[in-house]
Design a protein around this motif. Structure first.
Motif, PDB file in Angstrom:
ATOM      1  N   GLY A 166       0.803  -1.426   0.082  1.00 16.92           N
ATOM      2  CA  GLY A 166       0.058  -0.038  -0.154  1.00 16.92           C
ATOM      3  C   GLY A 166       0.731   1.266   0.104  1.00 16.92           C
ATOM      4  N   THR A 167       2.087   1.216   0.210  1.00 23.61           N
ATOM      5  CA  THR A 167       2.823   2.587   0.084  1.00 23.61           C
ATOM      6  C   THR A 167       4.367   2.037   0.011  1.00 23.61           C
ATOM      7  OG1 THR A 167       3.660   2.179   2.545  1.00 23.61           O
ATOM      8  CG2 THR A 167       1.775   3.272   2.384  1.00 23.61           C
ATOM      9  N   LEU A 168       5.042   2.895  -0.619  1.00 25.27           N
ATOM     10  CA  LEU A 168       6.668   2.784  -1.146  1.00 25.27           C
ATOM     11  C   LEU A 168       7.237   2.750  -0.012  1.00 25.27           C
ATOM     12  CD1 LEU A 168       6.904   5.783  -3.660  1.00 25.27           C
ATOM     13  CD2 LEU A 168       6.595   3.171  -4.229  1.00 25.27           C
ATOM     14  N   ALA A 169       6.997   3.001   1.379  1.00 29.94           N
ATOM     15  CA  ALA A 169       7.744   3.013   2.370  1.00 29.94           C
ATOM     16  C   ALA A 169       7.574   1.611   2.859  1.00 29.94           C
ATOM     17  CB  ALA A 169       7.311   3.967   3.495  1.00 29.94           C
ATOM     18  N   ALA A 170       6.452   1.002   3.147  1.00 27.33           N
ATOM     19  CA  ALA A 170       6.275  -0.258   3.630  1.00 27.33           C
ATOM     20  C   ALA A 170       6.850  -1.265   2.537  1.00 27.33           C
ATOM     21  CB  ALA A 170       4.733  -0.648   3.656  1.00 27.33           C
ATOM     22  N   ALA A 171       6.817  -1.144   1.080  1.00 26.80           N
ATOM     23  CA  ALA A 171       7.199  -2.145  -0.046  1.00 26.80           C
ATOM     24  C   ALA A 171       8.735  -2.069   0.174  1.00 26.80           C
ATOM     25  CB  ALA A 171       6.773  -1.663  -1.159  1.00 26.80           C
ATOM     26  N   ALA A 172       9.373  -0.932   0.338  1.00 24.72           N
ATOM     27  CA  ALA A 172      10.801  -0.702   0.528  1.00 24.72           C
ATOM     28  C   ALA A 172      11.268  -1.587   1.599  1.00 24.72           C
ATOM     29  CB  ALA A 172      11.362   0.696   0.713  1.00 24.72           C
ATOM     30  N   GLU A 173      10.650  -1.534   2.854  1.00 26.53           N
ATOM     31  CA  GLU A 173      11.067  -2.338   4.010  1.00 26.53           C
ATOM     32  C   GLU A 173      10.896  -3.969   3.659  1.00 26.53           C
ATOM     33  OE1 GLU A 173       9.888  -2.899   8.637  1.00 26.53           O
ATOM     34  OE2 GLU A 173       9.062  -1.223   7.524  1.00 26.53           O
ATOM     35  N   THR A 174       9.656  -4.148   2.941  1.00 29.29           N
ATOM     36  CA  THR A 174       9.704  -5.607   2.645  1.00 29.29           C
ATOM     37  C   THR A 174      10.768  -6.233   1.803  1.00 29.29           C
ATOM     38  OG1 THR A 174       7.244  -5.553   2.748  1.00 29.29           O
ATOM     39  CG2 THR A 174       7.891  -7.337   1.425  1.00 29.29           C
ATOM     40  N   LEU A 175      11.067  -5.270   0.683  1.00 26.13           N
ATOM     41  CA  LEU A 175      12.174  -5.840  -0.498  1.00 26.13           C
ATOM     42  C   LEU A 175      13.481  -5.696   0.037  1.00 26.13           C
ATOM     43  CD1 LEU A 175      10.233  -4.335  -3.265  1.00 26.13           C
ATOM     44  CD2 LEU A 175      10.556  -6.622  -2.883  1.00 26.13           C
ATOM     45  N   GLY A 176      13.566  -4.796   1.390  1.00 23.99           N
ATOM     46  CA  GLY A 176      15.192  -4.541   1.599  1.00 23.99           C
ATOM     47  C   GLY A 176      15.755  -3.451   0.914  1.00 23.99           C
ATOM     48  N   ARG A 177      14.881  -2.518   0.351  1.00 25.83           N
ATOM     49  CA  ARG A 177      15.634  -1.479  -0.522  1.00 25.83           C
ATOM     50  C   ARG A 177      15.193  -0.228   0.032  1.00 25.83           C
ATOM     51  NH1 ARG A 177      14.928  -3.562  -6.969  1.00 25.83           N
ATOM     52  NH2 ARG A 177      15.779  -5.483  -6.560  1.00 25.83           N
ATOM     53  N   THR A 178      15.754   0.840  -0.546  1.00 23.09           N
ATOM     54  CA  THR A 178      15.532   2.282  -0.078  1.00 23.09           C
ATOM     55  C   THR A 178      14.009   2.556  -1.022  1.00 23.09           C
ATOM     56  OG1 THR A 178      16.462   3.379  -1.923  1.00 23.09           O
ATOM     57  CG2 THR A 178      17.652   2.861   0.017  1.00 23.09           C
ATOM     58  N   PRO A 179      13.168   3.695  -0.309  1.00 21.57           N
ATOM     59  CA  PRO A 179      12.173   4.024  -1.134  1.00 21.57           C
ATOM     60  C   PRO A 179      12.059   4.591  -2.439  1.00 21.57           C
ATOM     61  CG  PRO A 179      11.917   4.601   1.322  1.00 21.57           C
ATOM     62  CD  PRO A 179      13.200   4.136   1.053  1.00 21.57           C
ATOM     63  N   SER A 180      13.436   5.430  -2.551  1.00 21.01           N
ATOM     64  CA  SER A 180      13.804   5.859  -3.867  1.00 21.01           C
ATOM     65  C   SER A 180      14.036   4.882  -4.950  1.00 21.01           C
ATOM     66  CB  SER A 180      14.863   6.919  -3.705  1.00 21.01           C
ATOM     67  OG  SER A 180      16.047   6.228  -3.252  1.00 21.01           O
ATOM     68  N   ALA A 181      14.682   3.978  -4.546  1.00 19.62           N
ATOM     69  CA  ALA A 181      14.989   2.565  -5.458  1.00 19.62           C
ATOM     70  C   ALA A 181      13.557   2.086  -5.957  1.00 19.62           C
ATOM     71  CB  ALA A 181      15.780   1.800  -4.866  1.00 19.62           C
ATOM     72  N   VAL A 182      12.870   1.841  -4.946  1.00 21.07           N
ATOM     73  CA  VAL A 182      11.467   1.157  -5.229  1.00 21.07           C
ATOM     74  C   VAL A 182      10.755   2.091  -6.266  1.00 21.07           C
ATOM     75  CG1 VAL A 182       9.219   0.561  -4.198  1.00 21.07           C
ATOM     76  CG2 VAL A 182      11.296  -0.034  -3.301  1.00 21.07           C
ATOM     77  N   SER A 183      10.710   3.429  -5.814  1.00 22.84           N
ATOM     78  CA  SER A 183       9.868   4.384  -6.628  1.00 22.84           C
ATOM     79  C   SER A 183      10.557   4.377  -8.226  1.00 22.84           C
ATOM     80  CB  SER A 183      10.140   5.771  -6.062  1.00 22.84           C
ATOM     81  OG  SER A 183       9.475   6.700  -6.914  1.00 22.84           O
ATOM     82  N   MET A 184      11.835   4.301  -8.198  1.00 20.35           N
ATOM     83  CA  MET A 184      12.300   4.270  -9.556  1.00 20.35           C
ATOM     84  C   MET A 184      12.215   2.938 -10.437  1.00 20.35           C
ATOM     85  SD  MET A 184      16.465   4.690 -10.346  1.00 20.35           S
ATOM     86  CE  MET A 184      16.657   6.078  -9.558  1.00 20.35           C
ATOM     87  N   MET A 185      12.221   1.876  -9.696  1.00 21.24           N
ATOM     88  CA  MET A 185      11.864   0.555 -10.424  1.00 21.24           C
ATOM     89  C   MET A 185      10.554   0.613 -10.903  1.00 21.24           C
ATOM     90  SD  MET A 185      12.840  -3.237  -9.431  1.00 21.24           S
ATOM     91  CE  MET A 185      14.385  -3.117  -9.853  1.00 21.24           C
ATOM     92  N   LEU A 186       9.525   1.107  -9.811  1.00 29.20           N
ATOM     93  CA  LEU A 186       7.928   1.194 -10.389  1.00 29.20           C
ATOM     94  C   LEU A 186       7.813   2.274 -11.448  1.00 29.20           C
ATOM     95  CD1 LEU A 186       5.347   0.210  -9.503  1.00 29.20           C
ATOM     96  CD2 LEU A 186       5.109   2.127  -7.898  1.00 29.20           C
ATOM     97  N   ALA A 187       8.660   3.220 -11.392  1.00 30.79           N
ATOM     98  CA  ALA A 187       8.374   4.013 -12.791  1.00 30.79           C
ATOM     99  C   ALA A 187       8.972   3.619 -13.938  1.00 30.79           C
ATOM    100  CB  ALA A 187       9.036   5.427 -12.336  1.00 30.79           C
ATOM    101  N   GLN A 188       9.861   2.706 -14.041  1.00 23.88           N
ATOM    102  CA  GLN A 188      10.553   2.126 -14.888  1.00 23.88           C
ATOM    103  C   GLN A 188       9.329   1.232 -15.439  1.00 23.88           C
ATOM    104  OE1 GLN A 188      14.204   0.303 -14.028  1.00 23.88           O
ATOM    105  NE2 GLN A 188      15.164   2.365 -14.163  1.00 23.88           N
ATOM    106  N   PHE A 189       8.728   0.477 -14.493  1.00 24.31           N
ATOM    107  CA  PHE A 189       7.885  -0.540 -15.173  1.00 24.31           C
ATOM    108  C   PHE A 189       6.628   0.096 -15.543  1.00 24.31           C
ATOM    109  CE2 PHE A 189       4.426  -3.904 -13.435  1.00 24.31           C
ATOM    110  CZ  PHE A 189       5.000  -4.819 -14.530  1.00 24.31           C
ATOM    111  N   GLU A 190       5.926   1.369 -15.088  1.00 23.11           N
ATOM    112  CA  GLU A 190       4.940   1.839 -15.722  1.00 23.11           C
ATOM    113  C   GLU A 190       5.341   2.518 -16.906  1.00 23.11           C
ATOM    114  OE1 GLU A 190       2.164   3.370 -12.108  1.00 23.11           O
ATOM    115  OE2 GLU A 190       4.026   4.655 -12.369  1.00 23.11           O
ATOM    116  N   ASP A 191       6.626   3.082 -17.160  1.00 26.36           N
ATOM    117  CA  ASP A 191       7.105   3.489 -18.389  1.00 26.36           C
ATOM    118  C   ASP A 191       7.101   2.312 -19.422  1.00 26.36           C
ATOM    119  OD1 ASP A 191       7.367   6.002 -17.520  1.00 26.36           O
ATOM    120  OD2 ASP A 191       9.584   5.999 -17.113  1.00 26.36           O
ATOM    121  N   HIS A 192       7.555   1.365 -19.194  1.00 24.68           N
ATOM    122  CA  HIS A 192       7.554   0.190 -20.062  1.00 24.68           C
ATOM    123  C   HIS A 192       6.074  -0.113 -20.685  1.00 24.68           C
ATOM    124  CE1 HIS A 192       8.788  -3.459 -22.193  1.00 24.68           C
ATOM    125  NE2 HIS A 192       7.797  -3.967 -21.539  1.00 24.68           N
TER     126      HIS A 192
END
Length: 300
Positions: free
Chosen positions: A18-44
């Motif tokens: 439900g949030t970038l912060a929660a997903a980042a914690e689950t994935l073990g990444r920073t919120p900015s890294a999660v946001s960037m990858m999500l943006a790449q997925f949406e761009d594709h």
């Protein structure tokens, strides 16, 4: 840019958490890294997958994409787990899904014999019903299956043994009064189980269709019968352990039997360890008795 597994996993995690912060914690990444990858997925994809920047509500397209990601990731994870499982042990692991009655009566002898020859092999035994046995084989969640039903699509089987089916009831049950017949089941509550479908008798069919108590585990069925909750249909082989307070009779109007098969996925070759355990199962079945109980509480 091609769609990558990490992109799909990132999107699914954000959608679930439900949030970038929660997903980042689950994935073990920073919120900015999660946001960037999500943006790449949406761009594709070329369209937004979330209704708002808060990432807590999917667009209609996002819902469809999530379904596809679930399917792709589940398949990928199963394959990755299988690879890791093979890599962990040179001896191998054999996963067996068996119906409860086989786990109770046939597997102990097979495992004992197999352990003498292959003590280095890990055995994972699952106690499930016949439908689950087939499902696990089809989805590569088991190497071997032992089930009462005939092989299904994509599954090949070999008959291990044939068991005589009969009525299991408590000592002193009114079912035991008079000549043995499937109609005697009407004198008690029927505790239904899938084996009832193998008895071609109108009383059994009617009681199974209208009954209000069903169980699939042999141990549970015997416990229910012992407590006086009713009677059930089981193979005579379950009486090998001489359960106290239990009687067995095998009507002949008609004779009812179940075939127990060892199954495998026809699209996959068995590992040497799985093939060896299959041989142990066949040998154990061949040296077992006829499937009739050694000590009947009541015989006719």
């Amino acid at each position: 840019m091609a769609v990558k597994i990490d992109m799909m996993r990132c999107f699914r995690t954000v959608a679930q958490d439900g949030t970038l912060a929660a997903a980042a914690e689950t994935l073990g990444r920073t919120p900015s890294a999660v946001s960037m990858m999500l943006a790449q997925f949406e761009d594709h994809i070329g369209a937004a997958l979330f209704e708002t920047e808060r990432k807590n509500r999917l667009t209609p397209l996002g819902l469809r994409v999530l379904e596809e990601c679930d399917r792709a990731l589940d398949a990928f994870d199963r394959s990755a787990e299988a690879i890791a499982r093979h890599a962990r042990s040179t001896a191998g692991t054999v996963r067996v899904a068996a119906v409860p009655s086989a786990a109770l009566t046939l597997l102990p002898a097979a495992i004992t014999a197999f352990r003498r020859e292959r003590p280095d092999v890990r055995l994972e035994i699952s106690d499930v019903d016949s439908a689950s046995v087939h499902r696990r084989l089809q989805f590569d969640e088991a190497d071997l299956g032992i089930a009462s039903a005939a092989p299904g699509a994509g599954v090949e089987g070999e008959v291990l043994l044939t068991d005589r089916l009969g009525i299991v009831c408590r000592d002193g049950s009114p079912i035991l009064d008079g000549p043995p017949s499937w109609a005697c089941l009407s004198r008690e509550t029927l505790i239904s189980n899938p084996l009832c479908a193998l008895v071609d008798h109108p009383v059994v069919s009617e009681l199974a269709a209208t009954g209000t108590l069903e169980a699939r585990n042999t141990t549970a069925l015997l416990a229910f019968v012992r407590r006086g909750l009713g009677a059930t249909v089981l193979p005579g082989r379950v009486m090998d352990s001489e359960p106290p307070g239990i009687a067995f009779l095998a009507p002949e109007d008609p004779v009812a039997e179940r075939r127990l098969l060892v199954l495998a996925n026809a699209r996959r070759q068995l590992s040497p360890a799985a093939a060896a355990f299959r041989s142990a199962l066949v040998a154990a079945a061949a040296t077992s008795d006829s499937g009739q109980p050694r000590n009947l509480a009541t015989t006719y």
